[in-house]
Write a protein that holds these residues in place. Structure first.
Motif, PDB file in Angstrom:
ATOM      1  N   ALA A  83       0.825  -1.214   0.000  1.00 31.31           N
ATOM      2  CA  ALA A  83       0.000   0.000   0.000  1.00 31.31           C
ATOM      3  C   ALA A  83       0.857   1.260   0.000  1.00 31.31           C
ATOM      4  CB  ALA A  83      -0.941  -0.003   1.201  1.00 31.31           C
ATOM      5  N   VAL A  84       1.889   1.268   0.796  1.00 33.72           N
ATOM      6  CA  VAL A  84       2.776   2.434   0.877  1.00 33.72           C
ATOM      7  C   VAL A  84       3.511   2.635  -0.444  1.00 33.72           C
ATOM      8  CG1 VAL A  84       4.845   3.357   2.009  1.00 33.72           C
ATOM      9  CG2 VAL A  84       3.065   2.260   3.367  1.00 33.72           C
ATOM     10  N   ARG A  85       4.014   1.556  -1.027  1.00 35.52           N
ATOM     11  CA  ARG A  85       4.755   1.660  -2.284  1.00 35.52           C
ATOM     12  C   ARG A  85       3.839   2.068  -3.439  1.00 35.52           C
ATOM     13  NH1 ARG A  85       8.887  -3.560  -1.804  1.00 35.52           N
ATOM     14  NH2 ARG A  85      10.201  -2.634  -0.194  1.00 35.52           N
ATOM     15  N   ARG A  86       2.644   1.499  -3.487  1.00 35.87           N
ATOM     16  CA  ARG A  86       1.705   1.899  -4.549  1.00 35.87           C
ATOM     17  C   ARG A  86       1.381   3.382  -4.424  1.00 35.87           C
ATOM     18  NH1 ARG A  86      -2.439  -3.208  -4.922  1.00 35.87           N
ATOM     19  NH2 ARG A  86      -1.297  -4.323  -6.545  1.00 35.87           N
ATOM     20  N   SER A  87       1.138   3.815  -3.211  1.00 41.12           N
ATOM     21  CA  SER A  87       0.822   5.214  -2.975  1.00 41.12           C
ATOM     22  C   SER A  87       1.975   6.128  -3.395  1.00 41.12           C
ATOM     23  CB  SER A  87       0.495   5.424  -1.496  1.00 41.12           C
ATOM     24  OG  SER A  87       0.258   6.785  -1.239  1.00 41.12           O
ATOM     25  N   ALA A  88       3.194   5.733  -3.086  1.00 38.46           N
ATOM     26  CA  ALA A  88       4.361   6.561  -3.372  1.00 38.46           C
ATOM     27  C   ALA A  88       4.775   6.541  -4.836  1.00 38.46           C
ATOM     28  CB  ALA A  88       5.538   6.113  -2.503  1.00 38.46           C
ATOM     29  N   TYR A  89       4.675   5.386  -5.493  1.00 35.06           N
ATOM     30  CA  TYR A  89       5.240   5.255  -6.838  1.00 35.06           C
ATOM     31  C   TYR A  89       4.200   5.165  -7.955  1.00 35.06           C
ATOM     32  CZ  TYR A  89       9.496   4.748  -4.229  1.00 35.06           C
ATOM     33  OH  TYR A  89      10.538   4.988  -3.372  1.00 35.06           O
ATOM     34  N   CYS A  90       3.058   4.543  -7.711  1.00 31.36           N
ATOM     35  CA  CYS A  90       2.049   4.404  -8.765  1.00 31.36           C
ATOM     36  C   CYS A  90       1.363   5.727  -9.086  1.00 31.36           C
ATOM     37  CB  CYS A  90       1.027   3.345  -8.391  1.00 31.36           C
ATOM     38  SG  CYS A  90       1.716   1.670  -8.387  1.00 31.36           S
ATOM     39  N   ALA A  91       1.523   6.707  -8.241  1.00 31.81           N
ATOM     40  CA  ALA A  91       0.983   8.033  -8.509  1.00 31.81           C
ATOM     41  C   ALA A  91       1.783   8.739  -9.608  1.00 31.81           C
ATOM     42  CB  ALA A  91       0.986   8.867  -7.241  1.00 31.81           C
ATOM     43  N   LYS A  92       2.994   8.278  -9.862  1.00 33.75           N
ATOM     44  CA  LYS A  92       3.839   8.857 -10.906  1.00 33.75           C
ATOM     45  C   LYS A  92       3.399   8.301 -12.254  1.00 33.75           C
ATOM     46  CE  LYS A  92       7.671   9.251  -7.710  1.00 33.75           C
ATOM     47  NZ  LYS A  92       9.076   8.987  -7.439  1.00 33.75           N
ATOM     48  N   ALA A  93       3.219   9.195 -13.229  1.00 30.75           N
ATOM     49  CA  ALA A  93       2.661   8.808 -14.526  1.00 30.75           C
ATOM     50  C   ALA A  93       3.465   7.715 -15.217  1.00 30.75           C
ATOM     51  CB  ALA A  93       2.551  10.032 -15.433  1.00 30.75           C
ATOM     52  N   ASP A  94       4.785   7.821 -15.202  1.00 26.51           N
ATOM     53  CA  ASP A  94       5.585   6.814 -15.906  1.00 26.51           C
ATOM     54  C   ASP A  94       5.492   5.452 -15.243  1.00 26.51           C
ATOM     55  OD1 ASP A  94       7.080   7.730 -13.701  1.00 26.51           O
ATOM     56  OD2 ASP A  94       8.997   7.355 -14.693  1.00 26.51           O
ATOM     57  N   VAL A  95       5.477   5.412 -13.924  1.00 27.15           N
ATOM     58  CA  VAL A  95       5.364   4.136 -13.201  1.00 27.15           C
ATOM     59  C   VAL A  95       3.970   3.549 -13.407  1.00 27.15           C
ATOM     60  CG1 VAL A  95       5.455   3.004 -10.947  1.00 27.15           C
ATOM     61  CG2 VAL A  95       7.107   4.811 -11.502  1.00 27.15           C
ATOM     62  N   LYS A  96       2.950   4.378 -13.296  1.00 23.36           N
ATOM     63  CA  LYS A  96       1.571   3.896 -13.471  1.00 23.36           C
ATOM     64  C   LYS A  96       1.372   3.297 -14.863  1.00 23.36           C
ATOM     65  CE  LYS A  96      -3.186   5.194 -12.808  1.00 23.36           C
ATOM     66  NZ  LYS A  96      -4.098   6.178 -12.265  1.00 23.36           N
ATOM     67  N   THR A  97       1.961   3.918 -15.875  1.00 25.29           N
ATOM     68  CA  THR A  97       1.838   3.432 -17.247  1.00 25.29           C
ATOM     69  C   THR A  97       2.643   2.166 -17.483  1.00 25.29           C
ATOM     70  OG1 THR A  97       1.497   5.673 -18.046  1.00 25.29           O
ATOM     71  CG2 THR A  97       2.179   4.042 -19.669  1.00 25.29           C
ATOM     72  N   GLN A  98       3.881   2.146 -17.044  1.00 22.98           N
ATOM     73  CA  GLN A  98       4.775   1.021 -17.305  1.00 22.98           C
ATOM     74  C   GLN A  98       4.521  -0.171 -16.379  1.00 22.98           C
ATOM     75  OE1 GLN A  98       6.802   0.939 -19.958  1.00 22.98           O
ATOM     76  NE2 GLN A  98       5.998   2.950 -20.479  1.00 22.98           N
ATOM     77  N   CYS A  99       3.936   0.080 -15.226  1.00 22.54           N
ATOM     78  CA  CYS A  99       3.639  -0.978 -14.240  1.00 22.54           C
ATOM     79  C   CYS A  99       2.129  -1.092 -14.050  1.00 22.54           C
ATOM     80  CB  CYS A  99       4.316  -0.658 -12.909  1.00 22.54           C
ATOM     81  SG  CYS A  99       6.100  -0.466 -12.979  1.00 22.54           S
ATOM     82  N   SER A 100       1.377  -1.053 -15.133  1.00 19.43           N
ATOM     83  CA  SER A 100      -0.078  -0.988 -15.036  1.00 19.43           C
ATOM     84  C   SER A 100      -0.700  -2.200 -14.344  1.00 19.43           C
ATOM     85  CB  SER A 100      -0.704  -0.761 -16.405  1.00 19.43           C
ATOM     86  OG  SER A 100      -0.337  -1.785 -17.284  1.00 19.43           O
ATOM     87  N   ALA A 101      -0.173  -3.383 -14.548  1.00 14.11           N
ATOM     88  CA  ALA A 101      -0.731  -4.569 -13.877  1.00 14.11           C
ATOM     89  C   ALA A 101      -0.470  -4.515 -12.375  1.00 14.11           C
ATOM     90  CB  ALA A 101      -0.135  -5.842 -14.467  1.00 14.11           C
ATOM     91  N   THR A 102       0.683  -4.022 -11.994  1.00 16.50           N
ATOM     92  CA  THR A 102       1.037  -3.913 -10.579  1.00 16.50           C
ATOM     93  C   THR A 102       0.269  -2.783  -9.906  1.00 16.50           C
ATOM     94  OG1 THR A 102       3.235  -4.824 -10.901  1.00 16.50           O
ATOM     95  CG2 THR A 102       2.941  -3.429  -8.975  1.00 16.50           C
ATOM     96  N   CYS A 103       0.133  -1.667 -10.589  1.00 18.88           N
ATOM     97  CA  CYS A 103      -0.475  -0.484  -9.985  1.00 18.88           C
ATOM     98  C   CYS A 103      -1.995  -0.489 -10.008  1.00 18.88           C
ATOM     99  CB  CYS A 103       0.033   0.773 -10.690  1.00 18.88           C
ATOM    100  SG  CYS A 103       1.771   1.130 -10.335  1.00 18.88           S
ATOM    101  N   ASP A 104      -2.606  -1.259 -10.886  1.00 17.97           N
ATOM    102  CA  ASP A 104      -4.054  -1.236 -11.040  1.00 17.97           C
ATOM    103  C   ASP A 104      -4.652  -2.592 -10.705  1.00 17.97           C
ATOM    104  OD1 ASP A 104      -6.680  -0.833 -11.736  1.00 17.97           O
ATOM    105  OD2 ASP A 104      -6.290  -0.358 -13.828  1.00 17.97           O
TER     106      ASP A 104
END
Length: 119
Positions: A83-104
């Protein structure tokens, strides 16, 4: 392809479109999130996939400390910190796009509890 084969393929495609429209009315937002619909008339199959619903295995990102790079799998590697890592890193556009299965979490996954009625 002969004329008969073409007509059969066309008839099959028309049935797939009817089913896809019925499903899109039922599932609306799921189809809206999917990026690709492919039809294989040779094998009479169709597939709806969300092309962006896959982590880019070559992607790495810089951690907030600025000195270490990690891949998408790192976000969920430690169950206590997901939860902490998703909150910190998945909010970044490049991470959210490139790690879409992990972030979503809702990334075109089946809901085993969902039921629908065929008419």
């Amino acid at each position: 392809m002969t004329g008969i084969d073409f007509r059969r393929s066309l008839a099959f495609f028309e049935r797939v479109v009817v089913v896809a429209l019925a499903l899109s009315n039922t599932f609306g937002t799921i189809f809206a999130q999917c990026d690709e619909f492919s039809l294989d008339t040779e094998h009479h199959t169709s597939t709806v996939v969300r092309a962006s619903c896959v982590d880019n295995s070559n992607f790495t990102f810089l951690l907030n400390n600025g000195s270490i790079r990690q891949d998408c799998a790192w976000i969920t590697k430690n169950k206590d910190k997901v939860a902490v890592r998703r909150s910190a890193y998945c909010a970044k556009a490049d991470v959210k796009t490139q790690c879409s299965a992990t972030c979503d979490d809702s990334c075109c996954r089946d809901n085993s509890a969902f039921r629908f009625t065929l008419k």
